[in-house]
Design a protein around this motif. Structure first.
Motif, short mmCIF file in Angstrom:
data_model
loop_
_atom_site.label_atom_id
_atom_site.label_comp_id
_atom_site.label_asym_id
_atom_site.label_seq_id
_atom_site.Cartn_x
_atom_site.Cartn_y
_atom_site.Cartn_z
N VAL A 1 127.22 43.48 25.05
CA VAL A 1 127.18 42.89 26.39
C VAL A 1 128.56 43.07 27.01
CG1 VAL A 1 126.84 40.79 27.73
CG2 VAL A 1 125.50 41.16 25.66
N VAL A 2 128.60 43.61 28.23
CA VAL A 2 129.86 43.81 28.96
C VAL A 2 129.75 43.07 30.29
CG1 VAL A 2 131.50 45.53 29.84
CG2 VAL A 2 130.00 46.12 27.93
N TRP A 3 130.81 42.36 30.68
CA TRP A 3 130.81 41.56 31.91
C TRP A 3 131.78 42.10 32.95
CZ3 TRP A 3 127.52 37.55 32.77
CH2 TRP A 3 126.83 37.04 31.67
N GLY A 4 131.53 41.78 34.22
CA GLY A 4 132.45 42.04 35.32
C GLY A 4 132.56 43.50 35.71
N LYS A 5 133.78 43.89 36.15
CA LYS A 5 134.02 45.26 36.61
C LYS A 5 133.77 46.27 35.50
CE LYS A 5 135.35 44.77 40.90
NZ LYS A 5 134.50 45.26 41.97
N GLN A 6 134.13 45.90 34.25
CA GLN A 6 133.87 46.80 33.12
C GLN A 6 132.37 47.08 32.98
OE1 GLN A 6 136.17 46.62 29.34
NE2 GLN A 6 136.82 44.65 30.18
N ALA A 7 131.55 46.07 33.29
CA ALA A 7 130.10 46.24 33.21
C ALA A 7 129.63 47.28 34.22
CB ALA A 7 129.41 44.91 33.47
N GLU A 8 130.15 47.20 35.43
CA GLU A 8 129.77 48.16 36.47
C GLU A 8 130.22 49.57 36.10
OE1 GLU A 8 130.17 46.87 40.64
OE2 GLU A 8 130.84 44.94 39.81
N SER A 9 131.46 49.71 35.63
CA SER A 9 131.98 51.03 35.24
C SER A 9 131.17 51.61 34.08
CB SER A 9 133.45 50.92 34.83
OG SER A 9 134.23 50.56 35.93
N THR A 10 130.85 50.78 33.12
CA THR A 10 130.07 51.26 31.97
C THR A 10 128.71 51.76 32.42
OG1 THR A 10 131.21 49.72 30.49
CG2 THR A 10 129.11 50.62 29.73
N ALA A 11 128.04 51.02 33.28
CA ALA A 11 126.73 51.43 33.77
C ALA A 11 126.81 52.70 34.61
CB ALA A 11 126.10 50.31 34.59
N ASN A 12 127.90 52.87 35.36
CA ASN A 12 128.04 54.04 36.24
C ASN A 12 128.47 55.31 35.52
OD1 ASN A 12 127.31 52.62 38.57
ND2 ASN A 12 129.41 51.97 38.96
N TYR A 13 129.26 55.19 34.47
CA TYR A 13 129.86 56.38 33.85
C TYR A 13 129.37 56.71 32.46
CZ TYR A 13 133.05 56.09 37.76
OH TYR A 13 133.57 56.04 39.02
N MET A 14 128.64 55.82 31.82
CA MET A 14 128.16 56.10 30.47
C MET A 14 126.65 56.29 30.48
SD MET A 14 130.92 56.26 28.77
CE MET A 14 130.32 56.35 27.10
N LYS A 15 126.18 57.18 29.66
CA LYS A 15 124.76 57.49 29.57
C LYS A 15 124.34 57.57 28.10
CE LYS A 15 124.40 58.00 33.99
NZ LYS A 15 124.19 56.75 34.66
N LYS A 16 123.06 57.64 27.87
CA LYS A 16 122.52 57.75 26.52
C LYS A 16 123.21 58.88 25.76
CE LYS A 16 118.29 58.88 24.04
NZ LYS A 16 116.86 59.18 24.16
N GLY A 17 123.60 58.60 24.53
CA GLY A 17 124.21 59.60 23.66
C GLY A 17 125.72 59.72 23.76
N LYS A 18 126.33 59.12 24.77
CA LYS A 18 127.78 59.22 24.95
C LYS A 18 128.51 58.32 23.97
CE LYS A 18 127.33 62.11 28.25
NZ LYS A 18 127.43 63.51 27.91
N LEU A 19 129.70 58.76 23.58
CA LEU A 19 130.54 58.04 22.63
C LEU A 19 131.42 57.04 23.36
CD1 LEU A 19 131.03 58.20 19.54
CD2 LEU A 19 132.92 59.74 20.04
N ILE A 20 131.45 55.80 22.87
CA ILE A 20 132.22 54.74 23.51
C ILE A 20 132.87 53.88 22.43
CG2 ILE A 20 130.26 53.17 23.64
CD1 ILE A 20 131.33 52.19 26.35
N GLY A 21 134.05 53.36 22.75
CA GLY A 21 134.73 52.41 21.87
C GLY A 21 134.65 51.03 22.49
N ILE A 22 134.43 50.04 21.64
CA ILE A 22 134.28 48.65 22.09
C ILE A 22 135.21 47.77 21.26
CG2 ILE A 22 132.69 46.67 22.20
CD1 ILE A 22 131.94 48.86 24.14
N SER A 23 135.88 46.86 21.94
CA SER A 23 136.66 45.83 21.27
C SER A 23 136.20 44.50 21.84
CB SER A 23 138.15 46.04 21.54
OG SER A 23 138.89 44.94 21.05
N GLY A 24 135.89 43.55 20.97
CA GLY A 24 135.39 42.28 21.46
C GLY A 24 135.18 41.27 20.36
N ARG A 25 134.17 40.42 20.55
CA ARG A 25 133.90 39.35 19.60
C ARG A 25 132.39 39.23 19.37
NH1 ARG A 25 134.54 37.18 24.61
NH2 ARG A 25 133.00 35.63 25.25
N ILE A 26 132.02 38.69 18.24
CA ILE A 26 130.62 38.44 17.94
C ILE A 26 130.25 37.06 18.45
CG2 ILE A 26 128.95 38.04 16.09
CD1 ILE A 26 130.40 40.13 14.45
#
Length: 127
Positions: free
Chosen positions: A50-75
Motif C-alpha cells: 500500500v502506497v499513500w499520497g504523491k508516491q501513490a500517484e507516481s507509482t500508479a502513473n509510472y509503474m506497470k505489471k512486470g516492472k521492478l520496484i524497491g519498497i521500504s516501509g513497515r508491516i
C-alpha cells in the motif's frame, strides 16, 4: 523495530484510488524471489503493498505489471468484518519510500518520444 525492505516485480498494474478526503492510495502485489530454490525452481512470495499520497500517484502513473520496484516501509496487520459476517485478517506492507528500478523497456521509451525529438548518431549537434 518494524522495517521492511523489498525488491520485486509488480504482478499487475497498480490500482489507484482516492479516499473521501482526496488522499491518493495505490495498492499492488509485489512478487519477491526467495533466496533459495527448490530443485531448480525459483520460488517467490507475493506481498500486498500500500502506497499513500504523491508516491501513490507516481507509482500508479509510472509503474506497470512486470516492472521492478524497491519498497521500504513497515508491516501492518488489520482485521475487518466481511459481508458474510466472518472476521478477515490482512497483513500488508505500508510503503514509506519507493524506488522505481525499472521504468519501461527501450521500445516503450522510443515509442513515447516523437520522431522529431530523437537524436540520430550521425547528425551534427547544433551547439
Amino acid at each position: 523495530m518494524n522495517k521492511v525492505v523489498l525488491i520485486g516485480r509488480l504482478t499487475k498494474d497498480p490500482e489507484l484510488k482516492f479516499t473521501t478526503t482526496g488522499i491518493a492510495v495505490t495498492t499492488f502485489t509485489l512478487a519477491v524471489n526467495r533466496r533459495y530454490k527448490r530443485e531448480g525452481q525459483a520460488e517467490a512470495d507475493f506481498i500486498p503493498i500500500v502506497v499513500w499520497g504523491k508516491q501513490a500517484e507516481s507509482t500508479a502513473n509510472y509503474m506497470k505489471k512486470g516492472k521492478l520496484i524497491g519498497i521500504s516501509g513497515r508491516i501492518e496487520t488489520r482485521s475487518y468484518e466481511a459481508k458474510d459476517g466472518t472476521r478477515k485478517y490482512v497483513t500488508e506492507v505500508i510503503a514509506e519510500e519507493t524506488q522505481f528500478i525499472e521504468w519501461s523497456s527501450k521500445a516503450e521509451t522510443e515509442a513515447a518520444i516523437p520522431n522529431d525529438l530523437t537524436y540520430q548518431e550521425n547528425e551534427d549537434i547544433p551547439f
